[in-house]
Structure formats: structure tokens, C-alpha cells
Write a protein that holds these residues in place. Structure first.
Motif, PDB file in Angstrom:
ATOM      1  N   PHE B 109      -8.079 -11.166  -5.559  1.00  0.00           N
ATOM      2  CA  PHE B 109      -7.416  -9.912  -5.239  1.00  0.00           C
ATOM      3  C   PHE B 109      -8.319  -8.727  -5.562  1.00  0.00           C
ATOM      4  O   PHE B 109      -8.493  -7.816  -4.762  1.00  0.00           O
ATOM      5  N   PHE B 110      -8.919  -8.754  -6.766  1.00  0.00           N
ATOM      6  CA  PHE B 110      -9.722  -7.601  -7.169  1.00  0.00           C
ATOM      7  C   PHE B 110     -11.054  -7.545  -6.434  1.00  0.00           C
ATOM      8  O   PHE B 110     -11.615  -6.474  -6.247  1.00  0.00           O
ATOM      9  N   ARG B 111     -11.585  -8.719  -6.020  1.00  0.00           N
ATOM     10  CA  ARG B 111     -12.833  -8.722  -5.274  1.00  0.00           C
ATOM     11  C   ARG B 111     -12.647  -8.006  -3.942  1.00  0.00           C
ATOM     12  O   ARG B 111     -13.542  -7.323  -3.461  1.00  0.00           O
ATOM     13  N   ASN B 112     -11.456  -8.162  -3.334  1.00  0.00           N
ATOM     14  CA  ASN B 112     -11.183  -7.546  -2.039  1.00  0.00           C
ATOM     15  C   ASN B 112     -10.417  -6.235  -2.174  1.00  0.00           C
ATOM     16  O   ASN B 112      -9.796  -5.783  -1.219  1.00  0.00           O
ATOM     17  N   PHE B 113     -10.486  -5.654  -3.368  1.00  0.00           N
ATOM     18  CA  PHE B 113      -9.636  -4.510  -3.653  1.00  0.00           C
ATOM     19  C   PHE B 113      -9.864  -3.357  -2.676  1.00  0.00           C
ATOM     20  O   PHE B 113      -8.905  -2.758  -2.174  1.00  0.00           O
ATOM     21  N   SER B 114     -11.158  -3.064  -2.379  1.00  0.00           N
ATOM     22  CA  SER B 114     -11.448  -1.911  -1.508  1.00  0.00           C
ATOM     23  C   SER B 114     -10.902  -2.153  -0.102  1.00  0.00           C
ATOM     24  O   SER B 114     -10.284  -1.266   0.486  1.00  0.00           O
ATOM     25  N   THR B 115     -11.119  -3.366   0.422  1.00  0.00           N
ATOM     26  CA  THR B 115     -10.604  -3.673   1.762  1.00  0.00           C
ATOM     27  C   THR B 115      -9.080  -3.582   1.786  1.00  0.00           C
ATOM     28  O   THR B 115      -8.487  -3.040   2.725  1.00  0.00           O
ATOM     29  N   ILE B 116      -8.450  -4.115   0.737  1.00  0.00           N
ATOM     30  CA  ILE B 116      -6.989  -4.102   0.668  1.00  0.00           C
ATOM     31  C   ILE B 116      -6.458  -2.671   0.680  1.00  0.00           C
ATOM     32  O   ILE B 116      -5.517  -2.342   1.414  1.00  0.00           O
ATOM     33  N   THR B 117      -7.075  -1.815  -0.135  1.00  0.00           N
ATOM     34  CA  THR B 117      -6.626  -0.424  -0.200  1.00  0.00           C
ATOM     35  C   THR B 117      -6.825   0.275   1.142  1.00  0.00           C
ATOM     36  O   THR B 117      -5.963   1.030   1.604  1.00  0.00           O
ATOM     37  N   LEU B 118      -7.983  -0.004   1.751  1.00  0.00           N
ATOM     38  CA  LEU B 118      -8.290   0.577   3.065  1.00  0.00           C
ATOM     39  C   LEU B 118      -7.203   0.205   4.070  1.00  0.00           C
ATOM     40  O   LEU B 118      -6.618   1.078   4.729  1.00  0.00           O
ATOM     41  N   PHE B 119      -6.918  -1.090   4.166  1.00  0.00           N
ATOM     42  CA  PHE B 119      -5.907  -1.562   5.116  1.00  0.00           C
ATOM     43  C   PHE B 119      -4.527  -1.010   4.775  1.00  0.00           C
ATOM     44  O   PHE B 119      -3.803  -0.543   5.647  1.00  0.00           O
ATOM     45  N   GLY B 120      -4.169  -1.091   3.492  1.00  0.00           N
ATOM     46  CA  GLY B 120      -2.811  -0.742   3.082  1.00  0.00           C
ATOM     47  C   GLY B 120      -2.524   0.735   3.205  1.00  0.00           C
ATOM     48  O   GLY B 120      -1.478   1.140   3.719  1.00  0.00           O
ATOM     49  N   ALA B 121      -3.450   1.572   2.738  1.00  0.00           N
ATOM     50  CA  ALA B 121      -3.173   3.011   2.708  1.00  0.00           C
ATOM     51  C   ALA B 121      -3.571   3.673   4.024  1.00  0.00           C
ATOM     52  O   ALA B 121      -2.720   4.225   4.734  1.00  0.00           O
ATOM     53  N   ILE B 122      -4.868   3.626   4.365  1.00  0.00           N
ATOM     54  CA  ILE B 122      -5.343   4.290   5.589  1.00  0.00           C
ATOM     55  C   ILE B 122      -4.691   3.649   6.821  1.00  0.00           C
ATOM     56  O   ILE B 122      -4.253   4.331   7.749  1.00  0.00           O
ATOM     57  N   GLY B 123      -4.627   2.297   6.792  1.00  0.00           N
ATOM     58  CA  GLY B 123      -4.047   1.579   7.921  1.00  0.00           C
ATOM     59  C   GLY B 123      -2.617   1.998   8.202  1.00  0.00           C
ATOM     60  O   GLY B 123      -2.240   2.226   9.357  1.00  0.00           O
ATOM     61  N   THR B 124      -1.820   2.133   7.167  1.00  0.00           N
ATOM     62  CA  THR B 124      -0.425   2.525   7.360  1.00  0.00           C
ATOM     63  C   THR B 124      -0.324   3.936   7.931  1.00  0.00           C
ATOM     64  O   THR B 124       0.528   4.205   8.791  1.00  0.00           O
ATOM     65  N   LEU B 125      -1.227   4.830   7.471  1.00  0.00           N
ATOM     66  CA  LEU B 125      -1.231   6.195   8.007  1.00  0.00           C
ATOM     67  C   LEU B 125      -1.550   6.171   9.495  1.00  0.00           C
ATOM     68  O   LEU B 125      -0.870   6.834  10.295  1.00  0.00           O
ATOM     69  N   ILE B 126      -2.557   5.388   9.868  1.00  0.00           N
ATOM     70  CA  ILE B 126      -2.930   5.290  11.289  1.00  0.00           C
ATOM     71  C   ILE B 126      -1.761   4.739  12.099  1.00  0.00           C
ATOM     72  O   ILE B 126      -1.375   5.279  13.143  1.00  0.00           O
ATOM     73  N   SER B 127      -1.173   3.640  11.582  1.00  0.00           N
ATOM     74  CA  SER B 127      -0.068   3.003  12.286  1.00  0.00           C
ATOM     75  C   SER B 127       1.102   3.959  12.457  1.00  0.00           C
ATOM     76  O   SER B 127       1.695   4.056  13.546  1.00  0.00           O
ATOM     77  N   THR B 128       1.429   4.700  11.397  1.00  0.00           N
ATOM     78  CA  THR B 128       2.528   5.668  11.491  1.00  0.00           C
ATOM     79  C   THR B 128       2.241   6.699  12.567  1.00  0.00           C
ATOM     80  O   THR B 128       3.119   7.034  13.382  1.00  0.00           O
ATOM     81  N   GLY B 129       1.001   7.192  12.582  1.00  0.00           N
ATOM     82  CA  GLY B 129       0.617   8.186  13.578  1.00  0.00           C
ATOM     83  C   GLY B 129       0.762   7.655  14.987  1.00  0.00           C
ATOM     84  O   GLY B 129       1.373   8.302  15.854  1.00  0.00           O
ATOM     85  N   VAL B 130       0.238   6.449  15.203  1.00  0.00           N
ATOM     86  CA  VAL B 130       0.279   5.861  16.552  1.00  0.00           C
ATOM     87  C   VAL B 130       1.722   5.638  16.998  1.00  0.00           C
ATOM     88  O   VAL B 130       2.107   6.010  18.121  1.00  0.00           O
ATOM     89  N   ILE B 131       2.540   5.061  16.128  1.00  0.00           N
ATOM     90  CA  ILE B 131       3.924   4.755  16.511  1.00  0.00           C
ATOM     91  C   ILE B 131       4.718   6.041  16.747  1.00  0.00           C
ATOM     92  O   ILE B 131       5.476   6.149  17.718  1.00  0.00           O
ATOM     93  N   SER B 132       4.534   7.037  15.876  1.00  0.00           N
ATOM     94  CA  SER B 132       5.259   8.306  16.056  1.00  0.00           C
ATOM     95  C   SER B 132       4.882   8.945  17.381  1.00  0.00           C
ATOM     96  O   SER B 132       5.763   9.354  18.165  1.00  0.00           O
ATOM     97  N   ALA B 133       3.581   9.034  17.655  1.00  0.00           N
ATOM     98  CA  ALA B 133       3.116   9.662  18.888  1.00  0.00           C
ATOM     99  C   ALA B 133       3.615   8.888  20.105  1.00  0.00           C
ATOM    100  O   ALA B 133       4.100   9.483  21.082  1.00  0.00           O
TER     101      ALA B 133
END
Lengths: 550, 550
Positions: B109-133
Motif C-alpha cells: 500500500f505504501f509503496r504505491n502511495f503516490s499513485t493511489i493518491t493521484l488516482f483517488g484525489a485528482i482522479g475523482t476531481l476529473i471524474s466529477t468534472g466530466v460527469i457534471s459537464a
């Protein structure tokens, strides 16, 4: 964050009161969890203390928290949750009673079955009669207000419900096994009897009391006892059969544990659904589950269920005492009696006295009767043991509180003076008996029944560390079951004739039960030594199991 | 019997409606317990099935029960409990997320921490934007009714919340460890992000959107992530320190287990109290507890807590799916859309399409970015793995339901047409994605990522029985922890210079963390190999423990 979401949204919708109710529930859950942790830690530190136990600690912490809340809210409120019968009867009581059945020493319990039933059923009836009559006599000239016959009978039932939870914490299954099984078994039957009695009184029509009505009452009472027991046994056997047939352990320990917990709870809720005595049902379900189901699951599941049930029960007990303590100071209830504190004190004292007299009125006569049926003097109850039984059942607890709230209030509040006096008196009796009687019990038992070598030897258990009963109690269930089952079947004389049967009826019943159990029940429902070993499954050898648990 | 008492008394008091409410709750508890048992048994029987899993079974059983109730009540009602956000967020979600943290493979889990955070935080923001638009664009010309900008943004957040519960049941930690930790870790961060986003949207003032406001939003978002994590770690450490210092096992296993469960729950409720992300808090509390606290308790407590947490989580998961299934057919909600079934179907299809596009819009670009930072080709995500990640996060579950109810209804009911359409569309998307996507996932993963020898070997675990993941998962926590901790500290190259640090930053961080952990953390908070052995306590030797758990 989720809750905050709810709050925001409610604000946005303009429902401000929902905001505060959501927030209040978060605050109160936090407070309760912190208090529970505090009670557990303090209870651990006071383990060696000869006066206090976890119940009393929880009660005192609850009262202190009540005082703090009272001061913080400037005398407006002392409780953050209203005492709820549903919370008590549907969520807190089932794990306690189930765990009691699950951990009880089965052989000892069934050997004393007749005495337990005598004390639990007949004793409670006698106690209810004495307390009702006494209350009627003493309260007449008091400035309490009008109480009907139904109220007096309800008072009798309310104050006849002993607190088995507190008793369990005070008596030790390994030090005083006979007394433990008698007092505890009586407590379970007593709980059921008082609740049944209480309901019968609530629905009784006092204008038409006849001998037929009382016969009907006795009949429905017997029906309840028997059908509740059968339901509990059936659900327990169903769980054993399901787990044995499907062999869940092949795939998942979690499924086994989940099925055991869910089926145990199901037995309680089914009894509620069919208007039976759920307490009796779940108790017998626990006994059957420990005799059959528990042996059908993997080793990990055995350890998990044993400790999970014990932990659930432990937390529920502490929760109840915290709750009763916090509820005790509720300002609403004390308003009515604050004008005449003398009345409240004298009412409580009278009730406390009646509780003691009511219990004495059946413990000593029934012990005498029970002793008449015993042939060996070692089986008879000595006067010291009788005093201990009398004393150990004097505490009143959450069942009394719940019944009193049920009869004398409407959703936790009352506006009538006599009702308010009865509620505050109940609280006083519960607090006083739990704290004062509870504190005196350990020293009293030590004084009356000093642990003798014979007593320890008769238990055939190695107690190398008598100061740590709870960590020792873990292997004892296994060992105890072992000595219960195997030893007895080898050492008992085999009855060969009717004369033999009449002389030793309980041994004979036990012998025939064991033949039936080994010949039919265990092959079908599983149990010690009747579980097929599946290669590759996490079932260990008995050696390892013994090694591991000792 | 107690409940009957309550009923009688209420009748006697003349409050008939309370009678029916008490009785209804007993009936519904019975029904739920029976259904839970049925789901567990059917799930067990279908264990080898390649299409179905326990979530889908529970959902289908829930829908069938809903149909039966609908027929029995003659089309009046299909649900016996209204979907309650409080039940979901306060009682059902915490055990699931805590158990996930407790059982997660920490090193991976901690080895992939940066990728996980990227997907979880930035990814959700992108997804929210796309779905809302997308929703704004497509719904304009539909006959839905007026939806504000806040509604569209809420729709984006609602449909960006992946269902980590369902994902966990589909992916296997031992077969596809990298994907499991990525998808699952993303799910936890995603849950937190969507809820935080949702709340931010609810409280946003859309008339004053400025760059300062968006900066403030980003700041509060970071503050939430960090403070929630710190709170979880602190509560976990407190539990480790308390248990290590007081050494509860001396007296009672039950106290240890109770303290662990209560403290875990406390971390969640404290986060709720302080308006933090409770999901993140309880997840990190689980990680800390499995690293420190779990090693400080007796062997019995270790077995008990591991299985008790897993069982709680398991039952909560099934309960959620049953609940969602039963709630789906509620006639109230479908009344508004029954006139125009076409609108409802097209809305649901559009949303389902947007969910797929929204997820694709961040999985592939972010995977590309993540691959750029990796030096070794074995660490990079292949296109097949990217497709699996994309697919595994398409399911929508109880979090989406809870958020939709929160935004579009008031205590479970709505009277507005657009709101009713959004609720029914959410239910349709949740049911369709869980059942159809869920069924296709196992075959898809088998097709995309056939289990290779290398993958199994890289895990350094013996998988003799890949068909029984759950019973194997028990010893794996121990073994996995062992290989995680010991092996890595021995086999990793020791970085000696800044150049080394820059080349292998994550290994270097891990090395320094291990030094700090061994030098300070474990001596203070306990953990593997740092727990004093107390003679006479039920702590076993490591050999026996290994033997016993294998």
C-alpha cells in the motif's frame, strides 16, 4: 464527514432541528465510547480490589457523568439518552443471556435443574406476593397518592426481578460452582418469570378474578416456559446441523462466525415475535450451541466465537450500568419528589426491606424442601450457603428499571406524583442495592464460604492463578466440558433396574441422555469427537489445541 | 416477552400506534436476520461460481424480497426500513473500512502511495468534472425539469464515488496484489474525496465563485486529508500504548478485544465530531492497529480480533446490498417516473455512459503520468492492467445511494419530479453496474490477467488452494506481514548517499522509516518482537503460532 454532509444538507433544506439531533447523536456516541473505555481501564486497574467490581465502577462513573452534564447544562438535564426499553431488551440483554448459556457448565446446571426451577419460578411468585402485600400495607398511610391493585402487583413483579448480570460478576464459577449455578440459573428463570408475571398483571382484569382465571394463568405460564425452551433448542440444533452439513470452514471462518452470531440473535427475536420468553429461548440456544455447534466449526472460529460472545456480553453489561447511572440523576423525575424528600426516602427504605423479606420468604423454606429430596448430606444446602444465595439475589438492576419505566411512565416521562415516586424509588433501590450490597458481597462470601481444598479438588481443575479468573476461564470451558462429559460417563454407576432408577433418578436420566446423545444426537448434529476431519482444513489436533489453550 | 410487555402496556395506556411500531421493528429484524443467513449460505454454495459473488446474491435476494413484500402489501410498499444515511454512515461503513485498513498489505500500500493518491484525489476531481459537464450538456434537452448548477455538480460527485466494497469482493489480494492495492487504495481515497467534494458543493455559494474561493477549497481539502490521517494514526497509537502499558491480557482477553473494537470505533466517531473525513481516519487507525496494537495482545485476542473484524465487515457488506436491493423497488419513488419510462431509461443510460467516460478520462492519462516516474518496466502499468483498473472502479454502490438520498430527498421521500428521476436513475445505475459489471469482472480479469507463475512467486506466498481465498487469507496476514517486514529489510540495498536517495526515493523512505520504527516506535508502542513476555500469560511461542495458523 458524512454526518456533516447530512447537517449541511439539512440546513440547506431549512430543517435546523435535524442538524442538532444528528450532531447530538454523534456527541453522545463519542461520550459513551470514551466512558466505556474508561470503565474497562478502571475495571482492569481495580481487578484485585475486594470491594469494587466493574458494575459498580460503571454505575459510579455514570452518576459522575450525570453530575457533570447537570452542571454543564445548568441543572436542566443530566442525561443524553432517554432510558429506552427497546435498546435494553433488543440489543443489550440478548448477548448477556446468550453468553451465560454459552459459557455455563452444562452438567452442573442440569444436575440442579429441579432446585433452580423451584427457586426461579415458585420463589419469584412468593417474592412478588410478599412485596405486593407489604407495599399495600405500608403505603396506605403514606402521602404517596392513589395506587391501584394492578400497581401494587406490578411493584411486586418489578422488585422480584433479581439482577443476574451483577450476580455473575460477584460469584465465581470456579470457586463456588454449586452456588454459581444455583444463583445464576435461578436468575435466568427469575428474569423470565418476572417478565411473564408482569405482563400477566398488565393484562389481568381485576374485576373478574376466579379460580379458572388463575388456572389459565398457570397453564399459560407453563406453556411459555416449555415452548420458549423448545424454540431455543431447535434454533441451536438448526445452527449445528447447517454448519455441520455445509462445512463453512472449507471456505471461510467468517461465515461460520457470522452464522453463529446471527442464529443466536435469531432465536431471541423469534421468541419476541411469537410472544415467548426470549430470555429463556436465547439461554437454551446458547447451551445447545456450546454443546453441538461450537464443536463443528474450525479452531479459529471456536476461539473467535468464545471471546467475541464474552466481549459483547461484557461491553453490554458495562453499557447498562453506565446508562442506569447516567439516567439516575435525571432532573425531570426528581422534581416531583423534591418537595417531600422524606416520603421518597421512606418509600425506598420500605421497598428495600420488602425485597430482603420477600427473598428470605422463599430461599429458606425452598432450601429446606430441596434438602428433603437429597440423600447425601454433601448435596444439601448448608445454612451458610442459603444465606449466600439469599444475599446474592438481593441486587436489583436494569430489568427492574425497564419494568418500572414500562409501567409507571409513558416514553420515559411521567406527570403523576405517585408514578414519579415509584420511579425514583426504583432508581434508589437499584443504585443502593447494586453499590452497597454489591460491595459487601465479595467480603461476605469470603467470610461465609472460605475456599477449601475439597471445593477446588471437587472441581477437578488446576487453579494455579486464582487471582486471574478471567484469563483462566478460557481454557476452563474446554477442560470443564471435558471433565463434565467424559469423567461422569466413566465413573457413574450404571443403573440396571427400576429400583436403581428411583434411587438415583438424576444420574439415571443423565446416563440415558448420554446414550441418546452419543447414539443419535452427536452423529446428526456434530459435537465433540463427531466432526469429520477434512484434510487441508484448518482443524488442528487435540494436542495442539490443548497446548495452545493452556 | 419483553416486547409483548411493552405492547400490552402501550395498549393499556391507549397508545395503539406504538404497539404496531414495536411489532414492526421485531418483524423487520427477524426478516433481516433470516435474509442475512440465507445470503451467507447461498454465497457459500456459490463460492466456486465464476459469475456471482456475495454482493450480487445479496442484491438479488433483496430485490426478490422487495417483490414479495410488494405483492403481499398489494402494491403499497416494498420496503420495511427506509434507507437511512445514519445507519449506513454510523454503523455499517466503519467496520468495513476499518477491516480494510486492518487487513491491507501495508508495504504494498505504501509503496504505491503516490499513485493511489493521484488516482483517488485528482482522479475523482476529473471524474466529477466530466460527469457534471456531461450531465449538463445531455440533460438540457430532456424532459426532466429544472436542475441548478449545484444539482449538476452534486450529480458529478454522487456518480464519482466508486463502490470499494464490491471491488474488494471481486479482486483478490493474493492473485493480483498490485491491482488490488491500487484499486482498493484508490477506493478509500475516492470515498473520502467524493464526500468532501459533495459537502463543499452543498455549502458553496455559486454567486461568488472566485480564484480565492477555489484556493480555499483546495486548502481545506488538503487540511482534511492530512488531519484525518493524523487523527487515525494518533488513536491507533493510543490504543497500542494503552494495551502495552496496562497489559490487559493478564486479567482478561475480553478487555483487550473490547478496547480494540471501541477505540477503532472511537477514531471514526471523533472524526465525525471534528467534521473530518471519518473514512480516512478509521482506515489509518486500522493500519496502525494491525502494525502495533495487534502484536501487543494475547494470542487468543489476535485470532478473535482478526476474525471478529472480518466477520463484522462481512455482515455489514451483505446487509448494505440487501438493503439497497430491498429499497430499490420502493413504489413511492417510481410513481413520478412511471408516466415517462423512456426519460428514466435514457437518463440512466446517459449517466452510466458518463460514469464510464469519466473514469476513462483519468485512469489512462494518470497511468501514463505514473508510468513516467517509474524506472523499471516491471513497475509500470500495462494497458491490460489499466483496463482492469478502469473496469474495477465502474461499480457504484451504497455511498452513491446515500449521497443521492441526501441531496435529492428529505428523510427518504421526495415530491419533486426532477429529484425523483435522479433518485430512480441512481438506483438503476447502482443495480445495473453492481449486477452486470460485477458479473463480468471475474471473467474479464481472468481473460486480461491470467495468473502467471511470476506473479505468484513475486508474492512469495504458497497458494496451494487458490479456490479457497478466504480461508487462506487468514494465515496470509501473518505471513504477508512477515515477508513484508523482514524480507524487505534484509534484501533491499542500503542507500548510502543523496544520489542513491534520489534514484530510489521510496526504498530510501522505507529504510529510514524502518530505522525509526525499530529504534523508537516499536519500543514505545509495541509491535512484532517488541512485546515483553509475561510468564504464565497465554502468549505462545512463534513456532506454535505459525503451526497453528497454517
Amino acid at each position: 464527514m458524512a454526518i456533516v454532509g447530512v447537517e449541511n444538507s439539512n440546513t440547506w433544506m431549512g430543517a435546523g432541528e435535524l442538524l442538532s439531533s444528528e450532531h447530538a447523536s454523534v456527541v453522545s456516541i463519542n461520550l459513551f465510547v470514551v466512558l466505556l473505555c474508561t470503565c474497562i481501564i478502571i475495571g482492569h486497574l481495580l481487578e484485585e480490589n475486594r470491594w469494587l467490581n466493574e458494575s459498580i465502577t460503571a454505575l459510579l462513573i455514570g452518576i459522575c457523568t450525570g453530575v457533570v452534564i447537570l452542571l454543564l447544562s445548568r441543572g436542566k438535564s443530566s442525561r443524553i439518552l432517554v432510558f429506552s426499553e427497546e435498546l435494553f431488551f433488543i440489543y443489550l440483554l440478548p448477548p448477556i443471556i446468550f453468553n451465560a448459556g454459552f459459557q455455563v457448565k452444562k452438567k452442573r446446571f442440569f444436575r440442579n435443574f429441579s432446585t433452580i426451577t423451584l427457586f426461579g419460578a415458585i420463589g419469584t411468585l412468593i417474592s412478588t406476593g410478599v412485596i405486593s402485600a407489604g407495599a399495600m400495607y405500608f403505603f396506605k398511610n403514606k402521602d404517596i397518592g392513589y395506587l391501584s391493585i394492578a400497581d401494587y402487583l406490578a411493584i411486586g413483579a418489578i422488585f422480584s426481578a433479581t439482577d443476574s448480570v451483577c450476580t455473575l460478576q460477584v460469584l465465581n464459577q470456579d470457586e463456588t460452582p454449586l452456588l454459581y449455578s444455583l444463583v445464576f440459573g435461578e436468575g435466568v428463570v427469575n428474569d423470565a418469570t418476572s417478565v411473564v408475571l408482569f405482563n400477566a398483571i398488565q393484562s389481568l382484569d381485576f374485576s373478574h378474578i376466579s379460580s379458572i382465571a388463575s388456572l389459565e394463568f398457570a397453564g399459560s405460564f407453563l406453556y411459555l416456559l416449555i415452548s420458549s425452551t423448545i424454540l431455543g433448542v431447535l434454533v441451536g440444533l438448526l445452527s449445528a446441523y447447517t454448519i455441520k452439513t455445509l462445512y463453512f470452514g472449507r471456505h471461510s471462518t467468517d461465515r461460520e462466525v457470522a452464522i453463529m452470531i446471527l442464529m443466536a440473535y435469531l432465536s431471541y427475536m423469534l421468541a419476541e415475535l411469537f410472544s415467548l420468553s426470549a430470555i429463556l429461548t436465547v439461554f437454551f440456544c446458547g447451551i445447545v450451541m456450546s454443546h453441538y455447534t461450537w464443536h463443528n466449526v474450525t479452531q479459529s472460529s471456536r476461539v473467535t466465537t468464545k471471546h467475541a460472545f464474552a466481549t459483547l456480553s461484557f461491553v453490554a453489561e458495562i453499557f447498562i450500568f453506565l446508562y442506569v447511572g447516567m439516567d439516575a440523576l435525571d432532573i425531570e423525575k426528581w422534581k416531583f419528589v423534591s418537595h417531600s424528600p422524606g416520603t421518597s426516602i421512606s418509600t425506598s427504605s420500605i421497598l428495600l426491606g420488602l425485597v430482603m423479606v420477600g427473598r428470605a420468604a422463599f430461599v429458606f423454606p425452598l432450601s429446606f424442601l430441596s434438602n428433603l429430596t437429597k440423600n447425601f448430606s454433601s448435596d444439601k444446602l448448608t445454612i451458610k450457603q442459603q444465606v449466600t444465595i439469599w444475599w446474592a439475589g438481593l441486587m436489583r438492576g436494569a430489568v427492574s428499571m425497564a419494568l418500572a419505566y414500562n409501567h409507571f411512565t409513558r416514553s420515559g416521562y411521567t406527570q403523576l406524583r405517585p408514578n414519579a415516586i415509584m420511579i425514583t424509588s426504583t432508581i434508589t433501590v437499584v443504585l443502593f442495592s447494586t453499590v452497597v450490597f454489591g460491595m459487601l458481597t465479595k467480603p461476605l462470601i469470603k467470610f461465609l464460604l472460605p475456599p477449601t481444598k475439597q471445593m477446588l479438588a471437587s472441581d477437578s481443575m488446576v487453579c494455579s492463578e486464582p487471582s486471574s479468573p478471567k484469563s483462566l476461564a478460557i481454557p476452563l470451558l474446554l477442560d470443564g466440558g471435558n471433565s463434565d462429559d467424559e469423567e461422569s460417563s466413566n465413573s457413574l454407576p450404571r443403573p440396571t433396574s427400576l429400583r436403581m432408577f428411583l434411587r438415583t433418578p438424576s444420574y439415571s436420566i443423565h446416563y440415558h441422555w448420554r446414550r441418546f446423545d452419543d447414539g443419535f444426537m452427536r452423529p446428526v448434529f456434530g459435537g465433540r469427537g463427531f466432526v469429520p476431519f477434512v484434510p487441508g482444513s484448518p482443524v488442528e489436533s487435540d494436542d495442539l489445541q490443548q497446548q495452545w489453550l493452556n
